[in-house]
Scaffold this motif. Structure first.
Motif, short mmCIF file in Angstrom:
data_model
loop_
_atom_site.label_atom_id
_atom_site.label_comp_id
_atom_site.label_asym_id
_atom_site.label_seq_id
_atom_site.Cartn_x
_atom_site.Cartn_y
_atom_site.Cartn_z
N VAL A 200 24.62 40.12 44.55
CA VAL A 200 25.28 39.31 43.52
C VAL A 200 25.66 40.19 42.34
N GLY A 201 24.76 41.08 41.94
CA GLY A 201 25.07 42.01 40.85
C GLY A 201 26.26 42.89 41.20
N LEU A 202 26.30 43.39 42.43
CA LEU A 202 27.43 44.20 42.89
C LEU A 202 28.73 43.40 42.82
N ARG A 203 28.67 42.14 43.28
CA ARG A 203 29.89 41.33 43.29
C ARG A 203 30.38 41.04 41.88
N LEU A 204 29.45 40.85 40.95
CA LEU A 204 29.85 40.65 39.55
C LEU A 204 30.56 41.90 39.03
N ALA A 205 30.04 43.07 39.35
CA ALA A 205 30.68 44.32 38.92
C ALA A 205 32.06 44.46 39.55
N LEU A 206 32.17 44.17 40.85
CA LEU A 206 33.47 44.25 41.53
C LEU A 206 34.44 43.22 40.97
N GLY A 207 33.91 42.07 40.58
CA GLY A 207 34.76 41.02 40.02
C GLY A 207 35.32 41.40 38.66
N LEU A 208 34.64 42.28 37.96
CA LEU A 208 35.11 42.72 36.64
C LEU A 208 35.90 44.02 36.71
N ALA A 209 35.53 44.91 37.62
CA ALA A 209 36.15 46.24 37.62
C ALA A 209 36.55 46.73 39.01
N GLY A 210 36.64 45.83 39.98
CA GLY A 210 37.01 46.22 41.34
C GLY A 210 38.50 46.31 41.53
N THR A 211 38.89 46.38 42.78
CA THR A 211 40.31 46.45 43.12
C THR A 211 40.98 45.10 42.86
N ARG A 212 42.28 45.08 42.96
CA ARG A 212 43.09 43.91 42.56
C ARG A 212 42.55 42.58 43.08
N TYR A 213 42.39 42.44 44.39
CA TYR A 213 42.01 41.15 44.96
C TYR A 213 40.51 40.85 44.85
N ALA A 214 39.74 41.81 44.38
CA ALA A 214 38.32 41.58 44.14
C ALA A 214 38.07 41.03 42.74
N ARG A 215 39.00 41.22 41.85
CA ARG A 215 38.81 40.86 40.44
C ARG A 215 38.88 39.35 40.23
N PHE A 216 37.94 38.84 39.47
CA PHE A 216 37.93 37.40 39.15
C PHE A 216 39.21 37.00 38.44
N SER A 217 39.72 37.87 37.59
CA SER A 217 40.94 37.54 36.84
C SER A 217 42.14 37.35 37.76
N GLN A 218 42.09 37.89 38.97
CA GLN A 218 43.20 37.74 39.91
C GLN A 218 43.18 36.38 40.60
N PHE A 219 42.01 35.82 40.83
CA PHE A 219 41.99 34.62 41.66
C PHE A 219 41.40 33.36 41.03
N ILE A 220 40.70 33.47 39.92
CA ILE A 220 40.17 32.26 39.30
C ILE A 220 41.29 31.58 38.52
#
Length: 181
Positions: free
Chosen positions: A50-70
């Motif tokens: 979950v911690g990893l996914r939060l990091a990827l959601g903030l600083a990952g690649t395009r489709y991993a980012r929360f800002s892209q899909f929420i």
């Protein structure tokens, strides 16, 4: 036979996260009553994931980012209405209901991991509400997982795309007119 072109959507860290979380949650469920030490190790793995996914959601690649899909609640409800009318657009990444499920699953498994850890501390050992919350969230998680699977099947059939395979290979059909990037 013409080959359909594909594009990379899900990177390796996201795919490893997804399948590792699925496996860790399954292991937690299977060991809940019998193998406490293995259950705890799998629970800590879930927390780390979950911690990893939060990091990827903030600083990952395009489709991993929360800002892209929420999406906003309004946009999500409009999408749900379009889906009920079988007029929903195809999203290259997560669709708005898929985004809701991502957030819901992360909150649930995070809450389960937190209450599980709390039960190992002196302050919360044997505290009834912590145990009950842990168990209730675990049971609700099974419902959420079933809804997730139904949503994946529905989207796969509606858009003629194997989303399970996409989460293995990372590739989806290239976007066409009307698809949302």
């Amino acid at each position: 036979m013409a080959m359909t072109s594909t594009v990379k959507v899900w990177d390796r860290p996201i795919r490893l996260f997804h399948w590792s979380l699925a496996g860790s949650v399954a292991l937690c469920w299977l060991t809940a009553d019998e193998l406490q030490s293995l259950h705890e190790v799998a629970g800590y793995a879930v927390a780390g994931l979950v911690g990893l996914r939060l990091a990827l959601g903030l600083a990952g690649t395009r489709y991993a980012r929360f800002s892209q899909f929420i999406r906003s609640p309004r946009r999500t409800l409009l999408y749900a209405g379009d889906m009920l009318r079988h007029k929903e657009p195809r999203y290259l990444g997560h669709n708005p209901l898929g985004a809701v499920m991502v957030v819901l699953l992360l909150l649930m498994v995070g809450g389960i991991a937190l209450t599980g850890w709390m039960q190992t501390t002196d302050a919360y050992w044997g505290v009834e509400w912590v145990e009950e919350t842990h168990e209730a969230l675990a049971e609700l998680l099974l419902v959420a997982i079933a809804l997730h699977v139904v949503g994946v099947i529905h989207a796969s059939l509606r858009h003629h795309e194997n989303l399970v395979l996409a989460m293995i290979t990372g590739r989806k059909r290239a976007p066409a007119g009307g698809d949302i990037l």
